[in-house]
Design a protein around this motif. Structure first.
Motif, PDB file in Angstrom:
ATOM      1  N   GLU A   1      38.686  -7.283-136.344  1.00 26.62           N
ATOM      2  CA  GLU A   1      38.104  -8.475-136.829  1.00 26.62           C
ATOM      3  C   GLU A   1      38.878  -9.564-136.095  1.00 26.62           C
ATOM      4  OE1 GLU A   1      40.358  -9.722-141.100  1.00 26.62           O
ATOM      5  OE2 GLU A   1      39.278  -7.773-141.037  1.00 26.62           O
ATOM      6  N   ASP A   2      38.519 -10.870-136.068  1.00 25.57           N
ATOM      7  CA  ASP A   2      39.243 -11.859-135.591  1.00 25.57           C
ATOM      8  C   ASP A   2      40.778 -12.076-136.233  1.00 25.57           C
ATOM      9  OD1 ASP A   2      37.020 -12.528-133.924  1.00 25.57           O
ATOM     10  OD2 ASP A   2      36.415 -14.375-134.836  1.00 25.57           O
ATOM     11  N   LEU A   3      41.715 -12.192-134.739  1.00 24.88           N
ATOM     12  CA  LEU A   3      42.926 -11.921-135.296  1.00 24.88           C
ATOM     13  C   LEU A   3      43.560 -13.349-135.175  1.00 24.88           C
ATOM     14  CD1 LEU A   3      44.442  -8.563-134.099  1.00 24.88           C
ATOM     15  CD2 LEU A   3      43.311  -9.266-136.359  1.00 24.88           C
ATOM     16  N   ARG A   4      44.041 -14.296-136.085  1.00 25.46           N
ATOM     17  CA  ARG A   4      44.690 -15.456-135.653  1.00 25.46           C
ATOM     18  C   ARG A   4      46.089 -15.615-135.380  1.00 25.46           C
ATOM     19  NH1 ARG A   4      41.046 -16.852-140.525  1.00 25.46           N
ATOM     20  NH2 ARG A   4      39.122 -17.401-139.550  1.00 25.46           N
TER      21      ARG A   4
ATOM     22  N   GLN B   1      49.662 -15.274-138.157  1.00 25.29           N
ATOM     23  CA  GLN B   1      49.147 -14.320-139.511  1.00 25.29           C
ATOM     24  C   GLN B   1      49.472 -12.865-139.106  1.00 25.29           C
ATOM     25  OE1 GLN B   1      44.999 -14.977-140.334  1.00 25.29           O
ATOM     26  NE2 GLN B   1      45.551 -17.037-141.310  1.00 25.29           N
ATOM     27  N   THR B   2      50.300 -12.266-139.999  1.00 21.67           N
ATOM     28  CA  THR B   2      50.388 -10.906-139.679  1.00 21.67           C
ATOM     29  C   THR B   2      49.379 -10.102-139.881  1.00 21.67           C
ATOM     30  OG1 THR B   2      52.513 -11.316-141.341  1.00 21.67           O
ATOM     31  CG2 THR B   2      51.797  -9.049-140.710  1.00 21.67           C
ATOM     32  N   ILE B   3      49.266  -8.945-138.881  1.00 26.60           N
ATOM     33  CA  ILE B   3      48.239  -8.125-138.431  1.00 26.60           C
ATOM     34  C   ILE B   3      48.283  -6.876-139.263  1.00 26.60           C
ATOM     35  CG2 ILE B   3      47.086  -6.861-136.721  1.00 26.60           C
ATOM     36  CD1 ILE B   3      48.400  -8.562-134.691  1.00 26.60           C
ATOM     37  N   GLY B   4      47.503  -6.648-140.118  1.00 23.52           N
ATOM     38  CA  GLY B   4      47.383  -5.346-141.111  1.00 23.52           C
ATOM     39  C   GLY B   4      46.897  -4.198-140.383  1.00 23.52           C
ATOM     40  N   ALA B   5      47.064  -3.023-140.599  1.00 24.36           N
ATOM     41  CA  ALA B   5      46.702  -1.734-140.207  1.00 24.36           C
ATOM     42  C   ALA B   5      44.952  -1.651-140.137  1.00 24.36           C
ATOM     43  CB  ALA B   5      47.260  -0.637-140.601  1.00 24.36           C
ATOM     44  N   GLU B   6      44.598  -2.194-141.430  1.00 23.84           N
ATOM     45  CA  GLU B   6      43.137  -2.213-141.525  1.00 23.84           C
ATOM     46  C   GLU B   6      42.357  -3.033-140.581  1.00 23.84           C
ATOM     47  OE1 GLU B   6      44.940  -5.455-143.811  1.00 23.84           O
ATOM     48  OE2 GLU B   6      45.356  -3.447-143.367  1.00 23.84           O
ATOM     49  N   GLN B   7      43.210  -4.010-139.858  1.00 24.24           N
ATOM     50  CA  GLN B   7      42.534  -4.875-139.107  1.00 24.24           C
ATOM     51  C   GLN B   7      42.209  -4.374-137.529  1.00 24.24           C
ATOM     52  OE1 GLN B   7      45.230  -8.196-139.986  1.00 24.24           O
ATOM     53  NE2 GLN B   7      43.519  -9.461-140.069  1.00 24.24           N
ATOM     54  N   LEU B   8      42.552  -3.134-137.558  1.00 25.24           N
ATOM     55  CA  LEU B   8      42.598  -2.211-136.079  1.00 25.24           C
ATOM     56  C   LEU B   8      42.039  -1.093-136.056  1.00 25.24           C
ATOM     57  CD1 LEU B   8      46.282  -3.120-135.667  1.00 25.24           C
ATOM     58  CD2 LEU B   8      44.753  -4.636-134.621  1.00 25.24           C
TER      59      LEU B   8
ATOM     60  N   ILE C   1      48.342   2.274-133.525  1.00 27.31           N
ATOM     61  CA  ILE C   1      48.158   1.026-134.168  1.00 27.31           C
ATOM     62  C   ILE C   1      49.573   0.764-134.950  1.00 27.31           C
ATOM     63  CG2 ILE C   1      47.181   0.544-136.709  1.00 27.31           C
ATOM     64  CD1 ILE C   1      44.485   2.155-135.727  1.00 27.31           C
ATOM     65  N   GLU C   2      50.515   1.637-135.214  1.00 27.86           N
ATOM     66  CA  GLU C   2      51.707   1.335-135.675  1.00 27.86           C
ATOM     67  C   GLU C   2      52.520   0.334-134.870  1.00 27.86           C
ATOM     68  OE1 GLU C   2      50.488   4.641-135.506  1.00 27.86           O
ATOM     69  OE2 GLU C   2      50.146   4.529-137.538  1.00 27.86           O
ATOM     70  N   GLU C   3      52.237   0.259-133.574  1.00 25.13           N
ATOM     71  CA  GLU C   3      52.928  -0.704-132.319  1.00 25.13           C
ATOM     72  C   GLU C   3      52.423  -2.108-132.738  1.00 25.13           C
ATOM     73  OE1 GLU C   3      53.457   0.618-128.267  1.00 25.13           O
ATOM     74  OE2 GLU C   3      52.182   2.376-129.012  1.00 25.13           O
ATOM     75  N   VAL C   4      51.314  -2.183-133.235  1.00 26.93           N
ATOM     76  CA  VAL C   4      50.515  -3.524-133.597  1.00 26.93           C
ATOM     77  C   VAL C   4      50.889  -4.254-134.835  1.00 26.93           C
ATOM     78  CG1 VAL C   4      48.523  -4.837-133.153  1.00 26.93           C
ATOM     79  CG2 VAL C   4      48.951  -3.135-131.460  1.00 26.93           C
ATOM     80  N   ALA C   5      50.581  -3.137-135.703  1.00 23.28           N
ATOM     81  CA  ALA C   5      50.789  -3.775-137.213  1.00 23.28           C
ATOM     82  C   ALA C   5      51.752  -4.289-137.524  1.00 23.28           C
ATOM     83  CB  ALA C   5      50.211  -2.633-138.363  1.00 23.28           C
ATOM     84  N   GLY C   6      51.698  -5.250-138.380  1.00 22.81           N
ATOM     85  CA  GLY C   6      53.004  -5.957-138.764  1.00 22.81           C
ATOM     86  C   GLY C   6      53.555  -7.264-137.611  1.00 22.81           C
TER      87      GLY C   6
ATOM     88  N   ARG D   1      50.166 -14.108-130.618  1.00 21.28           N
ATOM     89  CA  ARG D   1      50.574 -15.366-129.888  1.00 21.28           C
ATOM     90  C   ARG D   1      49.229 -16.289-129.806  1.00 21.28           C
ATOM     91  NH1 ARG D   1      55.344 -15.111-127.535  1.00 21.28           N
ATOM     92  NH2 ARG D   1      56.406 -13.031-127.233  1.00 21.28           N
ATOM     93  N   LEU D   2      48.153 -15.635-129.871  1.00 16.07           N
ATOM     94  CA  LEU D   2      46.748 -16.531-129.367  1.00 16.07           C
ATOM     95  C   LEU D   2      45.719 -15.558-130.054  1.00 16.07           C
ATOM     96  CD1 LEU D   2      45.330 -15.342-126.323  1.00 16.07           C
ATOM     97  CD2 LEU D   2      47.715 -15.306-126.113  1.00 16.07           C
ATOM     98  N   PRO D   3      44.599 -16.390-130.235  1.00 12.93           N
ATOM     99  CA  PRO D   3      43.414 -15.742-130.938  1.00 12.93           C
ATOM    100  C   PRO D   3      43.125 -14.579-130.187  1.00 12.93           C
ATOM    101  CG  PRO D   3      43.073 -18.077-130.824  1.00 12.93           C
ATOM    102  CD  PRO D   3      44.319 -17.824-130.024  1.00 12.93           C
ATOM    103  N   ILE D   4      42.547 -13.357-131.045  1.00 10.47           N
ATOM    104  CA  ILE D   4      42.092 -12.159-130.453  1.00 10.47           C
ATOM    105  C   ILE D   4      40.613 -11.987-131.105  1.00 10.47           C
ATOM    106  CG2 ILE D   4      42.575  -9.811-130.186  1.00 10.47           C
ATOM    107  CD1 ILE D   4      45.728 -10.102-130.296  1.00 10.47           C
ATOM    108  N   ARG D   5      39.793 -11.990-130.448  1.00  8.92           N
ATOM    109  CA  ARG D   5      38.570 -11.822-131.028  1.00  8.92           C
ATOM    110  C   ARG D   5      38.114 -10.316-131.280  1.00  8.92           C
ATOM    111  NH1 ARG D   5      36.993 -16.269-132.276  1.00  8.92           N
ATOM    112  NH2 ARG D   5      36.946 -17.834-130.784  1.00  8.92           N
ATOM    113  N   ALA D   6      37.390 -10.199-132.333  1.00  5.04           N
ATOM    114  CA  ALA D   6      36.853  -8.721-132.907  1.00  5.04           C
ATOM    115  C   ALA D   6      36.322  -8.100-131.762  1.00  5.04           C
ATOM    116  CB  ALA D   6      35.914  -8.865-133.831  1.00  5.04           C
TER     117      ALA D   6
END
Length: 192
Positions: A81-84, A87-94, A112-117, A121-126
């Protein structure tokens, strides 16, 4: 030259890649060894330009080129999904996905562990792959937060409450303002 000669050397430089020659230099070549260093590939809109050379008579080089389409199976962490930003990125968003892409020097997380949490820095589209340079550590202090400041200088020790004038992650230095004197100074973030 036969394109098969170029292709054979290219496959040695990038054994995991699928390479298709779109156009190439047709001038007669001197007798020698054809070389296409992987570092000489330059991506472009109409395919990558790969420069190489024929090594002949000792150390002499005769330049050659080919316009190529290169793809490689790579594993990417992709946003579901779009990441803003902020806001903390959750594993379920990846999700982890294998794609056929142009090989790139950009650093991509492999799990996924390298990204979650982390925070974008900028919006990432789904559907977009996540790059390491798009991520930052979570902010322990947010701009506007009231923070506890502990100052030690020699034998002097001072504690006060101040206002954070910027957000900061653990170990970063941010400006803070003393609400009593309105003086601004820098402080290192050591925790929430």
């Amino acid at each position: 030259p036969a394109p098969a000669l170029f292709l054979a050397e290219m496959q040695q430089a990038m054994p995991q890649a699928t390479i298709e020659i779109l156009a190439y230099s047709h001038q007669p070549l001197p007798a020698g060894n054809i070389e296409f260093p992987a570092a000489s590939v330059r991506p472009g809109a109409a395919g990558a330009l790969w420069t190489g050379y024929v090594r002949y008579t000792g150390n002499r080089r005769f330049p050659v080129w080919a316009q190529v389409k290169i793809t490689e199976a790579v594993q990417r962490v992709v946003a579901v999904e779009d990441l803003r930003p902020g806001q903390t990125i959750g594993a379920e968003q990846l999700r982890l996905e294998t794609r056929a892409e142009f090989p790139t020097a950009a650093r991509f997380p492999q799990s996924i562990e390298e990204v979650a949490g982390k925070w974008p820095r900028l919006p990432i589209r789904a559907g977009a792959p996540v790059r390491s340079d798009q991520l930052r550590s979570p902010q322990e202090v947010l701009r506007g937060d009231t923070v506890h400041v502990d100052v030690r200088s020699g034998g002097a020790h001072l504690e006060l409450e101040a206002r954070a004038e910027a957000s900061g992650a653990l170990g970063e230095t941010i400006p803070v303002r003393n609400p009593v004197s309105s003086r601004r100074f820098l402080a290192r973030v050591e925790g929430k």
